[in-house]
Write a protein that holds these residues in place. Structure first.
Motif, mmCIF file in Angstrom:
data_model
loop_
_atom_site.group_PDB
_atom_site.id
_atom_site.type_symbol
_atom_site.label_atom_id
_atom_site.label_comp_id
_atom_site.label_asym_id
_atom_site.label_seq_id
_atom_site.Cartn_x
_atom_site.Cartn_y
_atom_site.Cartn_z
ATOM 1 N N LEU A 199 36.632 38.561 30.862
ATOM 2 C CA LEU A 199 35.691 39.653 29.940
ATOM 3 C C LEU A 199 35.304 38.769 28.866
ATOM 4 C CD1 LEU A 199 37.721 42.904 30.419
ATOM 5 C CD2 LEU A 199 35.528 42.087 31.736
ATOM 6 N N PRO A 212 40.845 38.081 41.858
ATOM 7 C CA PRO A 212 40.288 39.153 42.160
ATOM 8 C C PRO A 212 39.543 39.539 40.824
ATOM 9 C CG PRO A 212 42.779 39.190 42.445
ATOM 10 C CD PRO A 212 42.365 38.102 41.505
ATOM 11 N N PHE A 213 39.491 38.907 39.923
ATOM 12 C CA PHE A 213 38.603 39.271 38.580
ATOM 13 C C PHE A 213 37.451 38.438 38.385
ATOM 14 C CE2 PHE A 213 42.993 40.951 38.533
ATOM 15 C CZ PHE A 213 42.535 42.268 38.215
ATOM 16 N N LEU A 229 34.291 45.514 39.271
ATOM 17 C CA LEU A 229 34.973 46.436 39.915
ATOM 18 C C LEU A 229 34.358 48.010 39.969
ATOM 19 C CD1 LEU A 229 38.798 45.696 38.929
ATOM 20 C CD2 LEU A 229 37.598 44.855 40.703
ATOM 21 N N LYS A 248 34.621 51.792 39.044
ATOM 22 C CA LYS A 248 35.562 52.493 38.391
ATOM 23 C C LYS A 248 35.855 53.782 38.667
ATOM 24 C CE LYS A 248 36.196 49.973 34.637
ATOM 25 N NZ LYS A 248 35.485 49.752 33.263
#
Lengths: 246, 246
Positions: free
Chosen positions: A165, A236-237, A244, A246
């Motif tokens: 992020l 996974p990110f 992803l 939400k």
């Protein structure tokens, strides 16, 4: 003619020689680099950087895993000066030693956190990190700790990863680094780097595997009831994936 | 005859009433218990116990997750007296407040660690834990923190779980507790308890879901790049399973 005892004895001696040769070859085959054997007498010396605004799990995920090794490791926290620093939203933690007094480390770990946002512009900190990193055989960054390491210039031309992020910001701190968008962690030899926060724990276990072997790494994961993501490519990110749901 | 303005106004008022009723019904339907809305003005007050020999990840896994909520939570560390305590093999951490001065908490977390082995026989500690636990609506233990909580007697007759490798010892500290051998965590209402070390992080996210909703819990896991095991029955380290292959 040799007695039964002599024949038995030479048989045992030959077996022992064969086993020794076999063990040496086996070690050569499975371990690409010969590492020193760390023990209570010769512990793996780990320095963990701390600063105001460090991210708690960046620090304590890896320390939990290494700490499980007991007296086979010695852990020291390092910072700009000894004393207490605070993570975001958690209790104060002690810096035990000045970075300039780090001594000879085997592994230096640089965590991330909101504090890195100003520290990238702290010339004294970056200079001290560069000095310790140059003197240490293995340096690992976790999360936005990669921005601090990138600012030393030591990552230039090497592959690395960081928090997904905060990716663009970290990239801007080291435009010559070969940043990888899909990696749980990257081990580029002397410098290893993990993705955000929790990924540092997976990297720590990978380093434990390097230093102490697979069985020990799995034993640490078992004792901490931790499901180890042991594949650096399983991210996974990853930024290359869809966001992803939400 | 009402003017266009009056008709518009009553239409808007009716819509607002309908939306309010709908929203209330929706909340009633999806949230079994009405929880206060925690915010910067009314943060979720969390007390985290610390003591010499606490296990690092028992404490900092949950604090990482709750800490991500920023000013919607307030976190205080508690112990027998303010000052520094050391985990096994890690840096000193600050106890901010005496257990007797905890104030009104919403959530009290009791971590485990090697220090619990002697603390179960520390009458003053157990008495203080009992007092704070009785005064707090929700109490969560992590790992062998379950042994401390069990010694208060407050878990008697309730389901709970704990570290799988220290299971028998913890059971011996609370023979009237209904110990569960296969559970990542157990939520028995007022008292929740997790399995060893890393399991506390999964429980913390489950508590965040209870307090702040599913979307917030998933957002915290995403921001910490944490693969949340969100099923309390999914216990990869259950004692009922065969031991892990080494």
């Amino acid at each position: 003619m040799p007695s039964l005892f002599q024949r038995l004895l030479s048989s045992v001696v030959l077996s022992l020689i064969a086993m020794t040769i076999f063990a040496a070859e086996s070690t050569d085959g499975s371990e690409p680099a010969r590492l020193p054997v760390y023990s209570a007498e010769n512990p793996l010396k780990i320095g963990m950087l701390l600063f105001d605004g460090f991210e708690m799990l960046d620090v304590f995920g890896p320390l939990e895993m290494f700490g499980m090794l007991g007296d086979r490791v010695s852990i020291v926290t390092l910072g700009m000066e000894p004393g207490l620093v605070r993570p975001r939203n958690g209790p104060a933690v002690q810096i035990e030693r000045d970075l300039g007094d780090a001594g000879q480390l085997d592994l230096f770990i640089i965590p991330g956190g909101v504090g890195t946002r100003s520290l990238v512009n702290n010339a004294a900190m970056i200079s001290a990190l560069k000095t310790v990193s140059e003197a240490t055989p293995k340096v690992a960054s976790v999360c936005t700790g990669g921005a601090l390491l990138a600012r030393t210039g030591l990552l230039d031309g090497l592959e690395a990863t960081t928090n997904k992020l905060a990716f663009d910001w970290v990239v801007s701190q080291g435009p010559q680094v070969l940043w990888i968008e899909e990696a749980r962690w990257v081990d580029a030899g002397k410098f290893a780097s993990s993705s955000g926060v929790s990924a540092g724990t997976d990297l720590a276990l990978a380093l434990i595997e390097q230093y102490f072997g697979r069985v020990t790494a799995e034993d640490v994961a078992h004792r901490t009831e931790y499901v180890w993501n042991d594949d650096p490519h399983n991210d996974p990110f990853a930024r290359t994936l869809e966001p992803l749901e939400k």
